[in-house]
Design a protein around this motif. Structure first.
Motif, PDB file in Angstrom:
ATOM      1  N   THR A 114       0.836  -1.205   0.000  1.00 13.84           N
ATOM      2  CA  THR A 114       0.000   0.000   0.000  1.00 13.84           C
ATOM      3  C   THR A 114       0.868   1.251   0.000  1.00 13.84           C
ATOM      4  O   THR A 114       0.625   2.192  -0.764  1.00 13.84           O
ATOM      5  CB  THR A 114      -0.920   0.013   1.234  1.00 13.84           C
ATOM      6  OG1 THR A 114      -1.760  -1.137   1.205  1.00 13.84           O
ATOM      7  CG2 THR A 114      -1.776   1.272   1.250  1.00 13.84           C
ATOM      8  N   ALA A 115       1.904   1.266   0.845  1.00 11.57           N
ATOM      9  CA  ALA A 115       2.814   2.414   0.891  1.00 11.57           C
ATOM     10  C   ALA A 115       3.567   2.559  -0.422  1.00 11.57           C
ATOM     11  O   ALA A 115       3.770   3.674  -0.909  1.00 11.57           O
ATOM     12  CB  ALA A 115       3.801   2.258   2.045  1.00 11.57           C
ATOM     13  N   LEU A 116       3.971   1.441  -1.014  1.00 11.27           N
ATOM     14  CA  LEU A 116       4.660   1.487  -2.306  1.00 11.27           C
ATOM     15  C   LEU A 116       3.745   2.072  -3.372  1.00 11.27           C
ATOM     16  O   LEU A 116       4.171   2.907  -4.184  1.00 11.27           O
ATOM     17  CB  LEU A 116       5.116   0.083  -2.701  1.00 11.27           C
ATOM     18  CG  LEU A 116       5.824  -0.054  -4.048  1.00 11.27           C
ATOM     19  CD1 LEU A 116       7.092   0.788  -4.080  1.00 11.27           C
ATOM     20  CD2 LEU A 116       6.146  -1.524  -4.329  1.00 11.27           C
ATOM     21  N   GLY A 117       2.483   1.629  -3.375  1.00  8.02           N
ATOM     22  CA  GLY A 117       1.524   2.172  -4.332  1.00  8.02           C
ATOM     23  C   GLY A 117       1.317   3.660  -4.142  1.00  8.02           C
ATOM     24  O   GLY A 117       1.188   4.409  -5.122  1.00  8.02           O
ATOM     25  N   LYS A 118       1.294   4.121  -2.890  1.00  6.99           N
ATOM     26  CA  LYS A 118       1.144   5.557  -2.609  1.00  6.99           C
ATOM     27  C   LYS A 118       2.346   6.338  -3.124  1.00  6.99           C
ATOM     28  O   LYS A 118       2.202   7.440  -3.666  1.00  6.99           O
ATOM     29  CB  LYS A 118       0.964   5.781  -1.106  1.00  6.99           C
ATOM     30  CG  LYS A 118      -0.387   5.328  -0.578  1.00  6.99           C
ATOM     31  CD  LYS A 118      -0.482   5.574   0.924  1.00  6.99           C
ATOM     32  CE  LYS A 118      -1.839   5.140   1.463  1.00  6.99           C
ATOM     33  NZ  LYS A 118      -1.939   5.346   2.934  1.00  6.99           N
ATOM     34  N   ARG A 119       3.532   5.787  -2.943  1.00  9.27           N
ATOM     35  CA  ARG A 119       4.740   6.457  -3.453  1.00  9.27           C
ATOM     36  C   ARG A 119       4.638   6.681  -4.964  1.00  9.27           C
ATOM     37  O   ARG A 119       4.871   7.788  -5.462  1.00  9.27           O
ATOM     38  CB  ARG A 119       5.981   5.619  -3.150  1.00  9.27           C
ATOM     39  CG  ARG A 119       6.425   5.621  -1.717  1.00  9.27           C
ATOM     40  CD  ARG A 119       7.756   4.894  -1.558  1.00  9.27           C
ATOM     41  NE  ARG A 119       8.240   4.938  -0.186  1.00  9.27           N
ATOM     42  CZ  ARG A 119       9.461   4.586   0.199  1.00  9.27           C
ATOM     43  NH1 ARG A 119      10.316   4.133  -0.707  1.00  9.27           N
ATOM     44  NH2 ARG A 119       9.827   4.665   1.460  1.00  9.27           N
ATOM     45  N   VAL A 120       4.298   5.620  -5.674  1.00 11.33           N
ATOM     46  CA  VAL A 120       4.226   5.711  -7.134  1.00 11.33           C
ATOM     47  C   VAL A 120       3.102   6.642  -7.560  1.00 11.33           C
ATOM     48  O   VAL A 120       3.271   7.480  -8.468  1.00 11.33           O
ATOM     49  CB  VAL A 120       4.033   4.319  -7.755  1.00 11.33           C
ATOM     50  CG1 VAL A 120       3.853   4.418  -9.265  1.00 11.33           C
ATOM     51  CG2 VAL A 120       5.225   3.418  -7.426  1.00 11.33           C
ATOM     52  N   ALA A 121       1.951   6.532  -6.900  1.00 16.39           N
ATOM     53  CA  ALA A 121       0.805   7.363  -7.277  1.00 16.39           C
ATOM     54  C   ALA A 121       1.101   8.844  -7.063  1.00 16.39           C
ATOM     55  O   ALA A 121       0.832   9.678  -7.943  1.00 16.39           O
ATOM     56  CB  ALA A 121      -0.426   6.942  -6.469  1.00 16.39           C
ATOM     57  N   VAL A 122       1.652   9.178  -5.906  1.00 13.45           N
ATOM     58  CA  VAL A 122       1.961  10.581  -5.620  1.00 13.45           C
ATOM     59  C   VAL A 122       3.022  11.100  -6.590  1.00 13.45           C
ATOM     60  O   VAL A 122       2.931  12.229  -7.086  1.00 13.45           O
ATOM     61  CB  VAL A 122       2.433  10.745  -4.165  1.00 13.45           C
ATOM     62  CG1 VAL A 122       3.009  12.126  -3.918  1.00 13.45           C
ATOM     63  CG2 VAL A 122       1.271  10.489  -3.213  1.00 13.45           C
ATOM     64  N   ASP A 123       4.013  10.271  -6.884  1.00 17.74           N
ATOM     65  CA  ASP A 123       5.068  10.678  -7.804  1.00 17.74           C
ATOM     66  C   ASP A 123       4.510  10.966  -9.193  1.00 17.74           C
ATOM     67  O   ASP A 123       4.866  11.975  -9.814  1.00 17.74           O
ATOM     68  CB  ASP A 123       6.124   9.569  -7.887  1.00 17.74           C
ATOM     69  CG  ASP A 123       7.271   9.936  -8.806  1.00 17.74           C
ATOM     70  OD1 ASP A 123       8.113  10.761  -8.401  1.00 17.74           O
ATOM     71  OD2 ASP A 123       7.322   9.394  -9.929  1.00 17.74           O
ATOM     72  N   VAL A 168       5.255   4.759 -19.252  1.00 17.09           N
ATOM     73  CA  VAL A 168       6.604   4.238 -18.991  1.00 17.09           C
ATOM     74  C   VAL A 168       6.970   4.249 -17.510  1.00 17.09           C
ATOM     75  O   VAL A 168       7.448   3.247 -16.959  1.00 17.09           O
ATOM     76  CB  VAL A 168       7.644   5.057 -19.788  1.00 17.09           C
ATOM     77  CG1 VAL A 168       9.062   4.622 -19.436  1.00 17.09           C
ATOM     78  CG2 VAL A 168       7.388   4.948 -21.283  1.00 17.09           C
ATOM     79  N   TRP A 169       6.736   5.379 -16.831  1.00 20.10           N
ATOM     80  CA  TRP A 169       7.375   5.608 -15.544  1.00 20.10           C
ATOM     81  C   TRP A 169       6.722   4.978 -14.324  1.00 20.10           C
ATOM     82  O   TRP A 169       7.409   4.766 -13.316  1.00 20.10           O
ATOM     83  CB  TRP A 169       7.565   7.114 -15.326  1.00 20.10           C
ATOM     84  CG  TRP A 169       8.707   7.594 -16.145  1.00 20.10           C
ATOM     85  CD1 TRP A 169       8.641   8.215 -17.365  1.00 20.10           C
ATOM     86  CD2 TRP A 169      10.088   7.428 -15.873  1.00 20.10           C
ATOM     87  NE1 TRP A 169       9.901   8.453 -17.847  1.00 20.10           N
ATOM     88  CE2 TRP A 169      10.807   7.982 -16.952  1.00 20.10           C
ATOM     89  CE3 TRP A 169      10.789   6.856 -14.817  1.00 20.10           C
ATOM     90  CZ2 TRP A 169      12.200   7.982 -16.990  1.00 20.10           C
ATOM     91  CZ3 TRP A 169      12.169   6.860 -14.849  1.00 20.10           C
ATOM     92  CH2 TRP A 169      12.861   7.421 -15.935  1.00 20.10           C
ATOM     93  N   PRO A 170       5.427   4.660 -14.312  1.00 21.68           N
ATOM     94  CA  PRO A 170       4.911   3.967 -13.126  1.00 21.68           C
ATOM     95  C   PRO A 170       5.649   2.669 -12.811  1.00 21.68           C
ATOM     96  O   PRO A 170       5.982   2.403 -11.653  1.00 21.68           O
ATOM     97  CB  PRO A 170       3.437   3.712 -13.499  1.00 21.68           C
ATOM     98  CG  PRO A 170       3.096   4.851 -14.403  1.00 21.68           C
ATOM     99  CD  PRO A 170       4.333   5.076 -15.219  1.00 21.68           C
ATOM    100  N   LEU A 171       5.938   1.857 -13.832  1.00 29.18           N
ATOM    101  CA  LEU A 171       6.671   0.614 -13.600  1.00 29.18           C
ATOM    102  C   LEU A 171       8.097   0.900 -13.154  1.00 29.18           C
ATOM    103  O   LEU A 171       8.617   0.263 -12.219  1.00 29.18           O
ATOM    104  CB  LEU A 171       6.679  -0.233 -14.870  1.00 29.18           C
ATOM    105  CG  LEU A 171       7.495  -1.535 -14.805  1.00 29.18           C
ATOM    106  CD1 LEU A 171       6.969  -2.441 -13.701  1.00 29.18           C
ATOM    107  CD2 LEU A 171       7.469  -2.256 -16.144  1.00 29.18           C
TER     108      LEU A 171
END
Length: 223
Positions: A114-123, A168-171
């Motif tokens: 969940t925290a990893l997903g938040k990092r990517v989403a916010v970025d 490209v960048w989410p992954l």
């Protein structure tokens, strides 16, 4: 052995002068990306001869030297240097705002997806659009455009670049935020991002030359 020495040197440099270290790395990668982009543009824009003569080779080399856009490469270097402090502070904020592991005493817990997903989403929702605003605006003003000209540049290329970014960048950032230590995150994205910056460089240049993107040409660098 050499890569280990370089890694140790980079780690020491980052600990002592993080902004300067990232500025040099980012600027160099930006200039390298534009160098590759210009090389590809010249290669794709000139039909190759089967058996070139010595005179043909000489003329081609002289023409390449005279037509090389050093100012354009310098702009990419300057942009990379200028973005370094922002990237450093953004990665630091992401690291502390969304910790991947919860600590119980001295024992670290499991990685939180969940925290990893938040990092990517916010970025991708916050920083990616902002970073592209910085890129388009900085390139426009460094090219000597007026405010109106910079606005036109936004209309022409911003959405194309942003939509390509989200493909490209989410992954890439998922891998980056999950596995890379903080000090290596910017170099990691910089290394992966050479191809991305080649795309931006070509897109930026194509918008300068004509009013519409050559879709077939751009598509080759996205796949």
């Amino acid at each position: 052995m050499a890569h280990r020495r370089f890694g140790a040197f980079y780690a020491r440099s980052f600990e002592r002068r993080p902004w300067l270290t990232l500025a040099i790395a980012n600027g160099t990668l930006g200039a390298l990306a534009d160098t590759l982009a210009q090389t590809l543009e010249k290669y794709n824009g000139k039909p190759a001869k089967q058996i070139p003569s010595k005179e043909d080779v000489t003329q081609k080399l002289e023409g390449t030297q005279s037509q090389w856009d050093f100012a354009r490469t310098s702009r990419f270097f300057a942009f990379g240097v200028g973005m370094a402090p922002l990237l450093a502070e953004w990665n630091k904020w992401i690291e502390h705002r969304f910790p991947l592991r919860s600590s119980v005493g001295a024992v670290a817990g499991k990685v939180s997806l969940t925290a990893l997903g938040k990092r990517v989403a916010v970025d991708q929702i916050a920083f990616a659009p902002f970073g592209l605003v910085c890129f388009v605006g900085a390139m426009g003003f460094m090219e000597g455009r007026s405010v109106q000209g910079v606005g036109q540049k936004f209309d022409e290329m911003y959405m194309s670049a942003l939509l390509a970014n989200w493909q490209v960048w989410p992954l890439v950032q998922t891998i980056n935020f999950r596995f890379m230590p903080l000090r290596y995150r910017v170099p990691f994205t910089g290394a992966i991002g050479i191809a991305w910056q080649v795309f931006l460089s070509i897109l930026n240049a194509s918008r300068n030359k004509v009013g519409t993107v050559e879709q077939g040409k751009i598509g080759r660098y996205l796949r």
